[in-house]
Structures are given as C-alpha cells and as structure tokens.
Design a protein around this motif. Sequence first.
Motif, PDB file in Angstrom:
ATOM      1  N   TRP A 538      38.655  65.329  42.044  1.00 46.39           N
ATOM      2  CA  TRP A 538      38.553  63.955  41.592  1.00 46.39           C
ATOM      3  C   TRP A 538      39.945  63.378  41.333  1.00 46.39           C
ATOM      4  O   TRP A 538      40.929  64.101  41.193  1.00 46.39           O
ATOM      5  N   ASP A 541      40.969  61.814  35.338  1.00 44.15           N
ATOM      6  CA  ASP A 541      39.836  61.330  34.549  1.00 44.15           C
ATOM      7  C   ASP A 541      40.107  59.916  34.035  1.00 44.15           C
ATOM      8  O   ASP A 541      41.222  59.587  33.626  1.00 44.15           O
ATOM      9  N   SER A 553      42.102  66.311  37.747  1.00 43.16           N
ATOM     10  CA  SER A 553      41.113  65.577  36.953  1.00 43.16           C
ATOM     11  C   SER A 553      41.127  65.865  35.469  1.00 43.16           C
ATOM     12  O   SER A 553      41.392  64.989  34.657  1.00 43.16           O
ATOM     13  N   TYR A 554      40.800  67.091  35.093  1.00 41.68           N
ATOM     14  CA  TYR A 554      40.509  67.366  33.695  1.00 41.68           C
ATOM     15  C   TYR A 554      41.549  68.287  33.072  1.00 41.68           C
ATOM     16  O   TYR A 554      41.884  69.333  33.613  1.00 41.68           O
ATOM     17  N   HIS A 566      30.961  60.461  29.087  1.00 40.27           N
ATOM     18  CA  HIS A 566      32.163  61.239  29.410  1.00 40.27           C
ATOM     19  C   HIS A 566      31.920  62.712  29.102  1.00 40.27           C
ATOM     20  O   HIS A 566      31.573  63.074  27.987  1.00 40.27           O
TER      21      HIS A 566
END
Length: 874
Positions: A538, A541, A553-554, A566
């Motif tokens: 992704w 975030d 992403s995370y 979320h």
Amino acid sequence: MMTYANSADRIPINLTNTPLDGMVKMSVPLAKGLLYDIHQSQLMANGQAIDCGAKVLATWPDKSVKWLHLTFTAPSSDDGKSDDDELTLTLEKKADANLISGLSGFHYESNNSQTAVSNSHYTFTLNHENGQFSITPSANENCDANPITGELTLLDASEQKCAISCCSVSSITTPNLLDASIFTLSLQVMVNYKPAQNDSKSGISSRFEFHFDSAQSDIQLDITLHNSKAAVHTGGSWDLGDPNSFQFSEFSLSLHSSEDLQGTSSLSYQLDKNAHWQTPQELPTSIFQHSSGGKNWQSPVHLDHQQKIPFDVKGYIVEQQGKQIFSGERAAPQISWVNGLNIAVADFWQKFPSAITIYPQTICLGLFPKQNNKQYELQGGEKSTHSICFGVKNAPNGAYFFTDGNYAKPHISQYAHTDIPLYTEFQQVNGELQSLINNGLHSQRNFFEKREMLDEYGWRNFGDIYADHETAEHQDDSIFVSHYNNQYDPIYGFLRQFILSNDQQWFTLADDLAKHVMDIDIYHTKDDKDEYNGGLFWHTDHYLQAFTSSHRSYSKHQGKGAYQDHAGGGGPGGQHCYTSGLTLYYLLTGNQRAKEAVLTLTNWITYVYEGGNTCFELLLALKNRHVPGLKNHFNGQYPLDRGTANYINALLDSYVLTSDDTLLRRVEHIIQHTVHPNEDITLRNLENIEETWFYTVFLQSVVRYLDIKRANNELNQEFYYARDCLMHFAHWMHNHEYMYLDKPDILEYPNDTWTAQDLRKAHVLSAAYYYANKTDNALLEKAKYFEHEVATRLALSDTKTYTRIMVLLMQNDGPTHYYEYLPLEQTFATVNPNWAKPKGESNSVIGQVFTAFCKRLLALSISNEVNWLKKRLG
C-alpha cells in the motif's frame, strides 16, 4: 477494430520525436490480422530496407502481431521527414532478393563455461562459473587493446565478502529483419550467495543483465540485488530494522586493467554531461554522492531503522588521496578510460549514495559504496537495481546515450490498434480536464517539484511520488513524509499523457515510477503468507507519517484510530493492485521485468480472492464470510468493490499480454458472481457512500471487459450478461447519482478527492450510452454533466494539484468523448429483462458449507495444511 487502408503487404509507421542520426527504440501497436510472421517483413526508410531489430511483445488471439518492438538507426537525412516533424517508415513484405546488412559483424558464441560476444568495437567474454566478465576494446592505430575485467563484490555487515553458491546464465536474442542475423542480445546472469551460516538460507541474490546492440558500440549492464526472505513484520508493521532484513556494507562493481594509468592523460572524468573533462592529478580519486544535494536534502524521508538520517554531507565530494578538492550538489559523472572506454552510472545522484573511485589500475563503481561504520539495509522481499553503460567507442559523452531518456513513438492515431484502454482517438487536446492535468508538469507543484519538496531521492525512494494530499491536516511547516506508491495507477496516467502530448517528461515520470514499483513496492518473496507473496504494498497509511515503515504502509511508531475503521497494521491487499500501467510500460518499452511484474501481481491477487486448497484456510473463510471486501467461499459471491475490480483488471492485463482465453473465462465467472442484471440495487445500500462508492470502479472494469470482447467480436451470452449488468446499474446511476460533495455531511473527509472520483461516473454512463446503441441520450448527458462539474469545481479548488486528485484525473479522463464519437460497428441486442437467477442462490448456508468442505477434503494434502499453519504461526 480499425484496419489500415493499405494492403497487409505494406504497413505505414509514422513516428514522432525521432532523433536524427541516432538509435530509435519504439513499439508499434498493429491491428488484428495485419501481420503474422515478422521474419517475412522488413523495415523501409526512404525506399530502402534498413537494419532493424524486431521483437514481438504480444499477439492477438489469432496469433497475428499485436505489439511489435523495433530498434533501428534513424535515417541520416531529412528526406523521410514531413513538415510536421514526423518520420514515415513502412513495414513491408521482404523482397525476394538477398539483402546484405549494413551492420558490421556481430558474433556470438556460448558453451557450458563461457559466452563470447564481439563486433568491430569490442570483444566481450562472460565466465559462467562466477559471472566475471571482460571487455576488450578493438585495437587502434596507436596501441594494442587491453582487456577490462569486471566482477561484483558484496560485503556483509561484518565486511566479509559474500561467496557465490551458484551462478547461471541465459540469453535472449532479437533478429535483424534485414538478414535474420542477431541484432540485439541480452545475457542474464543469476548469482546466489552463500549464507554466513551453512545451516541457514541466505536468500540474497543478484541478477545482472548485459544488453548488446549490433548497431551500437555500447554495452548496458543492469544489476539487481535481491533479498528474497520474507519480512517478519511483527504486529502487521513493516519497519526498517526487521530481523529478516539483509544488512551489508558494500555492493560494487570493480573494473580492472593491466595497464597502470597513474600520471597519464589516458584517464579523465567529467562531473556531468556539460562539465569539462579533468585528468586526476593523484590517485586514488573518488567522486562520492552522499545525498541529493537538494534544498531538503536532510528530509526525514531518509530515516534509517534508528530514526536517524544516515548522512551529514550535502551533495557530492571529490577527493584525491583522501583530501577534498571539490564539492557540489548533484553529480552525473562519466569516466574515460583505456582505449576510449567511457563509463557512466545512470541516476548517479538520484539513487545516492553512489561513488566512483579511480585507482591506477582499477575503477570501482560503488552502487552501495563502502562507508566507515555504516551499513545498508535491504528489506525482506526488496530489490534494488542500478544501470551502468560502457561506451566502447571513443566519442564525447559516449556513455550517456541511455541516460538521456529520449523515446520515440508512433503517431497517436496508431494507438487505436490496441486492446488496452487509452481512449486517444477523439481526445480533446484543449479540454477542461486536460488543462488541469497539465498542472502535473507546469504548475508550481508539478510532479518534479514534489520530488524536491519531500526529497524523494535515494536508491529506495527515487521514482515514487510525494503523497502531498495527506498533508491536508498537517499543522506545522515540517516535512510530512508520505509515499504514494502506485495508487490509481499513475504509471498508466503518465504514459497515456506521453502518448497524447509527445512530452518526454511524462515518460520520464512513468519510467522512474515503474522501476521503483518493480523493485521496492512489490513484495518479492515466496516465503510469507500466500496472500502477501508477490503482492503490491500500500501507499503510506492515510494521514500518518511514514516514520520507519519506508514504502510499506504501516509503522509501529504510527498512532491508532487515525480515521474511520483504521486498523493500523496489515500487509498487501487486493484493494491496492494496479497492473495496467506496468502492462502499458512493457508494451511501450519491451522491459521484460514489467511483464513479469504484471503476471506476478495477477497470481497474487488471484490467491487473495480464490485462496489455496486447504481446510484450515476454509475454516478461516467460514469465520470471515461476512467481512466486507472478502470473497464468500461458500456461496461464491465476490464483493462489489474496487478489490474485485482490481482482480478483473489484472486478469484482463494478463490477457492483453498473453491472449490466454482462460483469463477471460475467469473474468466472466467473477462478473457473474458479483452482480446480476435483474438484482434489486436498493439492497446494495449505495446511499452509504463511504462504504460503497467503489462500485463504480467495478463497473469500469466491466466496461473494459466489454471493450475487449467487442474487439474480439465475441458478442456471446457472457458478453450480454455483463452488458445488461452495466445497463441496470447505469440507469440507477442516472436516476440517483449526484456529485459527492453535494452532500458533504455524510462524508468523513469531504474534500476534492471525492470530486475527482466523480469522474468515474462519467466513464460508466458514457460507456452505457454506447452499449445501448447510442440511443439513450440521457445517459450521455448525465456523463457530460459529471465531467463538466468535475472540471469546473476542481478549477476553482486550492487542492487541484494534490497528487491523488491529479492521478485520478489522469486515470479517468477520456472515456466520455471516446464513447460519444466512437462509431457503432455493430448493433447490440436489446436488454434481456429475464436473466436466470444465479446458480446456487437457493442453497442453504449449511448446504454451501458442507459442499465446500467436501471438495477440500477430497483434495486434502497434509503437507499443504502444515505449510499453511507454519506461515501464520511463525
């Protein structure tokens, strides 16, 4: 499908942006049934057959050529050029007379131990045992040629040289249309490295590819370092410092000569293409690019796993015998060595840190140069690629030819002969939306300036886009780090703009991003969960700094509850899968890695939705059967969302590349198990915009399927099922849809991203107008309404240059005008109001579950069950 007015014996090719007296590499889309055997063809310029390398990139279902990649030298005179700066060539049937190639000899031999390539400029030899190679420039009148030998060096974290466990070599040749000789040759070398502990798996490999061209004196080398291990990603976070990252201290290419050049004038360098040549007074001399040298060179985008910026020097430094003699911001050096051999590293400053160190008999190209007490980290499933050019012919700037980025292309009219959606035939050059898209190059917040804002440079960052829309809630002037990745397919958008405008800057953006995505954003491992392996990460975030998650992403440093629903953790998922840009990139460039990426992503997203064949997996599916976004494995239904749309698009992109008819059958199965032509749309709860807006993305994928079936002249029952689903939803949209921001109170974040998303409605409605035989003008008028409102409202918006808005415009502009003016080549049947109910709809839940488990038990494999558990229990 359009056809040429000429006979199939003569195919005109009109080129734009063609360099005179230079090498041309370009791809040509051809109409179905026009050309079947390239070996019976020749390329003509000014009435003469010319040397031309030809490679078929894709074929139509009838095996005729769909995309043809050509490499040739542009004619040396203006005779073939028209007043509008176009060059017309023709692809014709080969004459009966034997033709003699104008190229100098290009010789290639290979056995079990080595491969040799030679022409009038050099002799190249590759050792199959260890990947070492040598280049011997041809002797000149004044001296004998001395060979240059090269080898890769990889040092681990303790600065120990990594030994090779195995090495393999393969080759790909492209024929010359003129005489069937070899025109281009690529050698691929795969090297696996031994682990530090013999009882463990290293997972570290390098792939280097040598590219030879019989019409050029230059050799291009692409080197890729790969960590195939799976990341541990504890808690769904993907931070730097992961236990399975590969820590190393150097990765370099050393070039050796038997001739000592200390104190001679045979060795010189320049710091960029326009700089003067210099002779080093003392050796060693080094050029070291420490950072980007830009205004934000210390941006937090460069944080390492300790949340520290791992460099403190702005730009580059030139040293001789360890003493600084010069410094600057951005170097693009070229070295001139023995017998006029020129050497350059592409994107030298953009992919910092980079270094070139010149010794009396060695030049070391530091792709990851050794630094005191510093290490590099290659994350699990991550790659890094660098390109090097050897300009063997003694000529000014001899190694810069492949770094300039010029790309020739056919006239825009010829792109009508392709089944990838471009909508170029009736494009409005000065349309309202196009003027907004042009901000991507010409506004103060254009895509190149956004690189500077974030300092999106360095080997891991270069090519990605700054997700500046995520800064909307950022309160201070500090740099907010957010990577955009490839959401909504900017690669496709950039390439489409290049085709429309001929502006090379669009191609540069696409080229840089495609290479980044192929290396960094795709998870190159087979050792993680199958629903992660080979997937696309992704973007960063939403609304949160990247911290040490880099492009994954995370991060464990991010907060929780940043927005509605979320989760704060996870991995690659089907809601983020974009393959059309990579497909088009392959078709335009012939880059094989792009095709591999498309097929990899298609296999990955197939697993995301279809799963494997284990009972444990089915138990988990039983638990999650009501979770939005997941396929229900018991009644066979797919979610009506963008993930399913991405799945369909990936299958269609793979179909474009392979013409594998089974891929279309799979698409038809998905459509028939997602929507129904007679369903009660009110049950879809489409008024809940936050949860259901992406149904329009799904309908766009249905439209693309219809276009491909129409091009294939397959107007069968499956076609009309999908067409009637489109009409059913389009009529509902005509009656109920409005501009999202007309009701801002029901949106969590009512911003102009929603306005850009409204453009999808115009796509669906205009296509429905066409597939209703262009009789329902109300559908077209509603499509025009949405398109006009999007353009008008965004023109007044302060956020119109935000990345996500720009990408959505590039992705979705074009269809309204296309379907309005596209001629009807056949009359479609009227809508069938009485389609049969979906199979299995009357089955009870218990019956569905029982049937599903019986099927799994019949194919039970204990090893597969154990493997599935291992990958989830660590």
